[in-house]
Scaffold this motif. Structure first.
Motif, mmCIF file in Angstrom:
data_model
loop_
_atom_site.group_PDB
_atom_site.id
_atom_site.type_symbol
_atom_site.label_atom_id
_atom_site.label_comp_id
_atom_site.label_asym_id
_atom_site.label_seq_id
_atom_site.Cartn_x
_atom_site.Cartn_y
_atom_site.Cartn_z
ATOM 1 N N GLY A 1 0.785 -1.241 -0.071
ATOM 2 C CA GLY A 1 0.054 0.053 -0.121
ATOM 3 C C GLY A 1 0.705 1.216 -0.028
ATOM 4 N N HIS A 2 2.261 1.138 0.000
ATOM 5 C CA HIS A 2 3.010 2.230 -0.049
ATOM 6 C C HIS A 2 3.661 2.599 -1.462
ATOM 7 N N GLY A 3 3.116 3.388 -2.184
ATOM 8 C CA GLY A 3 3.552 3.467 -3.686
ATOM 9 C C GLY A 3 4.870 3.942 -3.856
ATOM 10 N N LEU A 4 5.525 4.961 -2.763
ATOM 11 C CA LEU A 4 6.870 5.462 -2.789
ATOM 12 C C LEU A 4 7.734 4.429 -2.468
ATOM 13 N N ALA A 5 7.541 3.378 -1.464
ATOM 14 C CA ALA A 5 8.530 2.577 -1.110
ATOM 15 C C ALA A 5 8.575 1.369 -2.462
ATOM 16 N N LYS A 6 7.323 1.047 -3.109
ATOM 17 C CA LYS A 6 7.226 0.226 -4.144
ATOM 18 C C LYS A 6 8.039 0.663 -5.324
ATOM 19 N N ARG A 7 7.857 1.992 -5.511
ATOM 20 C CA ARG A 7 8.650 2.535 -6.713
ATOM 21 C C ARG A 7 10.210 2.496 -6.665
ATOM 22 N N PHE A 8 10.565 2.734 -5.249
ATOM 23 C CA PHE A 8 12.195 2.672 -4.947
ATOM 24 C C PHE A 8 12.476 1.148 -5.130
ATOM 25 N N LEU A 9 11.767 0.152 -4.794
ATOM 26 C CA LEU A 9 12.154 -0.977 -4.943
ATOM 27 C C LEU A 9 12.183 -1.472 -6.373
ATOM 28 N N MET A 10 11.284 -1.133 -6.989
ATOM 29 C CA MET A 10 11.337 -1.376 -8.517
ATOM 30 C C MET A 10 12.566 -0.755 -9.336
ATOM 31 N N GLY A 11 12.721 0.326 -8.593
ATOM 32 C CA GLY A 11 14.021 1.287 -9.448
ATOM 33 C C GLY A 11 15.139 0.351 -9.034
ATOM 34 N N ARG A 12 15.452 0.096 -7.766
ATOM 35 C CA ARG A 12 16.443 -0.925 -7.571
ATOM 36 C C ARG A 12 16.843 -2.181 -8.197
ATOM 37 N N ALA A 13 15.386 -2.915 -8.411
ATOM 38 C CA ALA A 13 15.432 -4.134 -9.208
ATOM 39 C C ALA A 13 15.597 -3.779 -10.673
ATOM 40 N N LEU A 14 15.119 -2.787 -11.207
ATOM 41 C CA LEU A 14 15.518 -2.399 -12.424
ATOM 42 C C LEU A 14 17.018 -1.835 -12.798
ATOM 43 N N GLY A 15 17.667 -1.646 -11.939
ATOM 44 C CA GLY A 15 19.027 -1.347 -11.742
ATOM 45 C C GLY A 15 19.396 0.191 -12.300
#
Length: 416
Positions: free
Chosen positions: A389-403
């Motif tokens: 439910g935390h959009g900002l945290a999810k975008r951060f994790l996706m950015g790290r996973a995407l490199g």
């Protein structure tokens, strides 16, 4: 150097070949001689049949796509052999997809066209060997390493047939069991997991919907990764005994176990490919370099496969190393001195810290979700639900996973 090479890469797998191709395509290396030593290089392109998919596949991140595009390799992979995935659904064994105890990642939330691609390793490797930078500028040496010697002005690779090859810099990219790392006297930290990865391909009753599905079970996660022909690639982390049984049991029994392991999310499962299993380990080199020698990829760090980051970290190593060397050459460093430890330490400080974060995070997730302690089970399910439910945290994790977040190389940040 008057004789030999400026850069000699030991190991011509995906990461090693990428190092050579990136250097060959960079204008600062225009006058440098670059070579790759590989005992078994690819000699023919993979079969073009759409349903001929090898067991060894990788999740290629956005950063890796940009790195491969920079050398002209990504464009050479036939599109029918590339499966983009738009969503990722992850849930705890006691939960349900999109329910409590789960997290869902979507390309729409990341601002990216997709979350990555599932591609066969052999197709990525062939595309690098077939790109113009590699074909035109890189010397391919067939042979096996047996020794290394280091002097102030050069390093020498000694091959099993007695040949001696001098280089200003030797790059060790020969896998997690790296012989070059051992010969260079670099030690590692790490451990063997009491787990193995079972791999196969399956057909499912319901379509994979261009989604990567991952369920955390007590013995390890199971992932269904979408393939371009509609099948899914299975990576099931489990106990060594169970992995061996999955390889040898009757196909119908294994298919039934896979259906239950994913909780029927994709309906009934049917085996549709060969089966294999391999041990898992965490390895991190204490040092990434010494005078005239540097490590990249699995030779420097081996990671648990649950997050699909292994080869992606290696491609980031490749881009970072070439960027550091190019900056030094642009600043007036003579090519004969690119192997100085002072130069290589810049790369080591950069990538060692980034890789340590990734290794620690993935290892921690594996231990957290593998714990059978009831209180931890409640905590991880609650944590997943809160994170979902935390959009900002999810975008951060996706950015790290995407490199594309963190201390990414310049070509990854600026690529269009």
């Amino acid at each position: 150097m008057k004789n030999g090479f400026h850069i000699l890469v030991i190991g011509g797998g995906m990461v090693g070949a990428c190092v050579a191709a990136l250097a060959a395509s960079n204008r600062h290396f225009a006058d440098l001689r670059i070579a790759v030593l590989e005992a078994n290089p690819p000699t023919l392109p993979p079969p073009d049949a759409v349903d001929d998919i090898d067991l060894r596949v990788s999740a290629i991140s956005r950063a890796s796509e940009r790195i491969l595009s920079e050398i002209g390799a990504w464009q050479l992979i036939p599109r029918q052999h590339v499966c983009a995935y738009d969503d990722m659904s992850v849930w705890d064994a006691a939960g349900k997809p999109r329910g409590p105890g789960s997290i869902h990642f979507s390309a729409g939330e990341s601002g990216e066209p997709n979350l990555g691609y599932i591609v066969e390793n052999r197709r990525v490797l062939w595309s690098i060997y077939d790109c113009a930078a590699f074909r035109d500028r890189v010397t391919l040496l067939r042979g096996e390493l047996s020794g290394l010697e280091f002097e102030d002005d050069r390093a020498t690779a000694i091959l099993s047939d007695g040949r001696r090859i001098d280089a200003a810099l030797i790059v060790g990219s020969d896998g997690s069991g790296s012989l070059s790392r051992k010969l260079a006297g670099i030690e590692t930290r790490g451990w063997e997991y009491d787990q193995r990865a079972f791999v196969t391909h399956v057909r499912t009753e319901h379509p994979h919907a261009r989604t990567a599905w991952q369920r955390f079970l007590p013995d390890g996660p199971i992932a269904f990764l979408p393939l371009a022909d509609g099948r899914s690639s299975i990576v099931w982390t489990t106990t060594p005994e169970h992995a061996e049984r999955l390889v040898s049991e009757a196909p119908e029994q294994v298919a039934s176990e896979l259906t239950l392991a994913l909780d029927g999310t994709l309906g009934k499962v049917e085996l549709a490919g060969p089966r294999g299993q391999f041990p898992l380990r965490l390895t991190h080199a204490k040092d990434y370099c010494r005078e005239r020698f540097v490590l990249v990829g699995d030779a420097a760090h081996a990671i648990h496969p649950l997050a699909g980051q292994g080869v992606n970290l290696g491609f980031l190593d490749s881009a970072a190393l070439v960027e550091v060397l190019a900056e030094e050459l642009d600043g007036g460093l003579a090519p004969a001195f690119i192997g100085e430890r002072r130069v290589l330490r810049r790369y080591e400080r950069w990538r060692k810290s980034e890789n340590a974060v990734a290794l620690g995070l993935v290892d921690g997730l594996n231990k957290l979700f593998g714990s059978r302690v009831d209180t931890l089970g409640w905590a991880r399910r609650t944590g997943l639900s809160m994170l979902d439910g935390h959009g900002l945290a999810k975008r951060f994790l996706m950015g790290r996973a995407l490199g594309i977040r963190g201390a990414a190389p310049a070509l990854v940040r600026s690529h269009r």
